[in-house]
Design an enzyme around this catalytic site. Structure first.
Site, mmCIF file in Angstrom:
data_model
loop_
_atom_site.group_PDB
_atom_site.id
_atom_site.type_symbol
_atom_site.label_atom_id
_atom_site.label_comp_id
_atom_site.label_asym_id
_atom_site.label_seq_id
_atom_site.Cartn_x
_atom_site.Cartn_y
_atom_site.Cartn_z
ATOM 1 N N LYS A 39 7.410 55.884 20.167
ATOM 2 C CA LYS A 39 6.495 54.784 19.848
ATOM 3 C C LYS A 39 6.093 54.064 21.144
ATOM 4 O O LYS A 39 6.669 54.333 22.208
ATOM 5 C CB LYS A 39 7.204 53.805 18.901
ATOM 6 C CG LYS A 39 8.388 53.091 19.549
ATOM 7 C CD LYS A 39 9.227 52.326 18.542
ATOM 8 C CE LYS A 39 10.376 51.626 19.259
ATOM 9 N NZ LYS A 39 11.405 51.146 18.318
ATOM 10 N N ARG A 137 15.439 42.870 9.057
ATOM 11 C CA ARG A 137 14.025 43.157 9.314
ATOM 12 C C ARG A 137 13.554 43.947 8.092
ATOM 13 O O ARG A 137 13.584 43.431 6.996
ATOM 14 C CB ARG A 137 13.851 43.941 10.628
ATOM 15 C CG ARG A 137 14.197 43.112 11.852
ATOM 16 C CD ARG A 137 13.595 43.664 13.133
ATOM 17 N NE ARG A 137 13.849 45.095 13.300
ATOM 18 C CZ ARG A 137 13.700 45.741 14.449
ATOM 19 N NH1 ARG A 137 13.315 45.088 15.523
ATOM 20 N NH2 ARG A 137 13.936 47.035 14.536
ATOM 21 N N TYR A 277 -4.264 32.437 43.628
ATOM 22 C CA TYR A 277 -4.533 31.347 42.685
ATOM 23 C C TYR A 277 -3.442 30.286 42.713
ATOM 24 O O TYR A 277 -2.258 30.606 42.775
ATOM 25 C CB TYR A 277 -4.605 31.897 41.252
ATOM 26 C CG TYR A 277 -5.811 32.748 40.969
ATOM 27 C CD1 TYR A 277 -7.098 32.294 41.225
ATOM 28 C CD2 TYR A 277 -5.653 34.015 40.405
ATOM 29 C CE1 TYR A 277 -8.202 33.077 40.941
ATOM 30 C CE2 TYR A 277 -6.753 34.804 40.106
ATOM 31 C CZ TYR A 277 -8.025 34.338 40.381
ATOM 32 O OH TYR A 277 -9.109 35.112 40.096
ATOM 33 N N MET A 325 -5.035 39.349 37.373
ATOM 34 C CA MET A 325 -5.257 40.334 36.312
ATOM 35 C C MET A 325 -5.185 41.764 36.847
ATOM 36 O O MET A 325 -4.564 42.629 36.246
ATOM 37 C CB MET A 325 -6.610 40.082 35.647
ATOM 38 C CG MET A 325 -6.806 40.868 34.375
ATOM 39 S SD MET A 325 -8.387 40.508 33.593
ATOM 40 C CE MET A 325 -8.109 38.866 32.965
#
Ligand SMILES: *Cc1c(COP(=O)(O)O)cnc(C)c1O
Length: 385
Positions: A39, A137, A277, A325
């Site tokens: 998965k 779950r 940044y 990013m």
């Protein structure tokens, strides 16, 4: 060293994968099936590529989370058994039955839906019934289980292929009393299923940690996830192995994945200059910095800003400033002759240095599972020996 065909790529090692699988095959009791969990794009390694590796190793069962993943595997021609361990919505049930996908089922309404579809297609659907044993779950137990079994008896085109459960607290501790408690509950619910007249179903419970530590959790099948990729589920699992076996593992799991990129630009900046940044990093000396073309959108966690490090020329280069990013800045002042297009290792080996997923995870405040599983699907995969 591989050629940099891409600006960032993931290398996956066929021989490392094979070694890990052979190690686990050697640990299983006769008659126990080794299913691999692929998965989440095979935990970031590339689902289709890893399915080919597994196929070459003779693996006969794939576990995935979603029907979409299962259908992708069928589309690529894989004929193995495929088990979907997450929920399948009703409108995807027909696709599951048509493609002989085995599905989680523990709700009477979904059960009858499968039965009706299977009847209309002249097929039998194989279901895996999940037992609630304390993880809370997916799954059912007690009265809900009894009621489900009553409905199952009415379904002519549904086969109870397996009964399974999942441990809640095995990776995070060396105290496995809760795991033992879950096994006891599992066995009790299994006895209700037998009393209700069902037989011939498989049972599976163990994921990597249990598969590695305790043979008595294997039943008929093991669902091997992270360990096939050469990563330990946790330090506690490693320690538990030693406690249980009296010695360290015979095979040191071999990490299958490396993540690499190349330098985009190198430049010199002055003492006092800021980087990136938020001006979160200020140089204390005249420095050489390098820009690499990966960022948080690729799965390089933003928490590694001013924390992480990568390998350049076999040496560690710290990440400076904020991870953006698609761009990250590293300090290469102390590494001579760094230039554009030099190879950079984010995870893996270079020279005699290695950066493990576990180290990245520790710096980012997470676990190795998340570090690899969040690697972007769009990073190309390169198969290496
Ligand atoms: C993901 C998953 C696994 C694999 O767990 P690992 O710890 O990676 O081995 C096994 N079973 C189920 C149901 C899962 O969802």
């Amino acid at each position: 060293m591989s050629e940099a065909l891409y600006s960032s790529w993931i290398e996956i090692s066929r021989s490392a994968y094979r070694k890990n699988i052979e190690f686990f095959k050697g640990r299983l009791n006769a008659g126990t099936e080794l299913a691999v969990v692929i998965k989440a794009n095979a935990y970031g390694h590339g689902m289709v590529e890893i399915a080919h590796f597994a196929d070459e190793c003779g693996i006969r069962v794939f576990c995935v989370h979603s029907i979409d993943e299962a259908l992708t595997l069928r589309k690529h021609g894989f004929t193995q058994r495929i088990v979907v361990v997450g929920p399948t919505i009703k409108r995807m049930a027909k696709a599951a039955v048509e493609n002989d996908i085995e599905v989680l089922c523990c709700d009477p309404e979904y059960l009858h839906n499968y039965d009706n579809i299977a009847k209309s297609l002249g097929k039998t659907v194989n279901i895996h019934l999940k037992i609630e044993t304390g993880t809370n779950r997916q799954g059912i137990a007690g009265q809900a289980l009894i009621a489900f079994l009553e409905e199952l008896k009415k379904c002519t085109n549904v086969r109870l292929r397996a009964v399974y459960s999942h441990f809640a607290n095995i990776e995070d501790t060396t105290d496995h009393s809760y795991a033992r408690f879950q096994i006891e509950r599992f066995k009790r619910e299994i006895s209700y299923i037998r009393e209700a007249g069902f037989s011939g179903f498989d049972m599976h419970f163990a994921s990597s940690a249990a598969a590695t530590i305790y043979n008595n959790t294997h039943f008929n099948m093991v669902r091997l996830g992270i360990a096939q990729y050469g990563l330990w589920p946790s330090k506690e699992t490693y320690l538990s192995y030693i406690i249980e076996h009296g010695h360290g593992p015979e095979h040191i799991l071999a990490p299958v994945l490396s993540w690499k990129t190349v330098i985009g630009q190198v430049k010199t900046i002055k003492a006092g200059d800021f980087v990136g940044y938020g001006c979160s990093h200020q140089m204390t000396r005249d420095s050489n910095i390098a820009i690499i073309p990966i960022g948080y959108s690729d799965g390089y966690d933003r928490k590694l800003s001013n924390q992480g490090y990568v390998l350049v020329h076999g040496k560690r280069a710290p990440v400076i400033g904020r991870i953006a990013m698609n761009l990250t800045t590293i300090d290469v002042t102390d590494i001579p002759d760094v230039k554009a297009e030099d190879e950079v290792v984010l995870i893996g080996e270079q020279g005699d240095q290695i950066i493990r997923a576990e180290q990245v995870a520790a710096l980012a405040g997470t676990i190795n599972y998340e570090v690899v599983a969040r690697l972007s699907d769009r990073i190309p995969k390169v198969v290496v020996d």
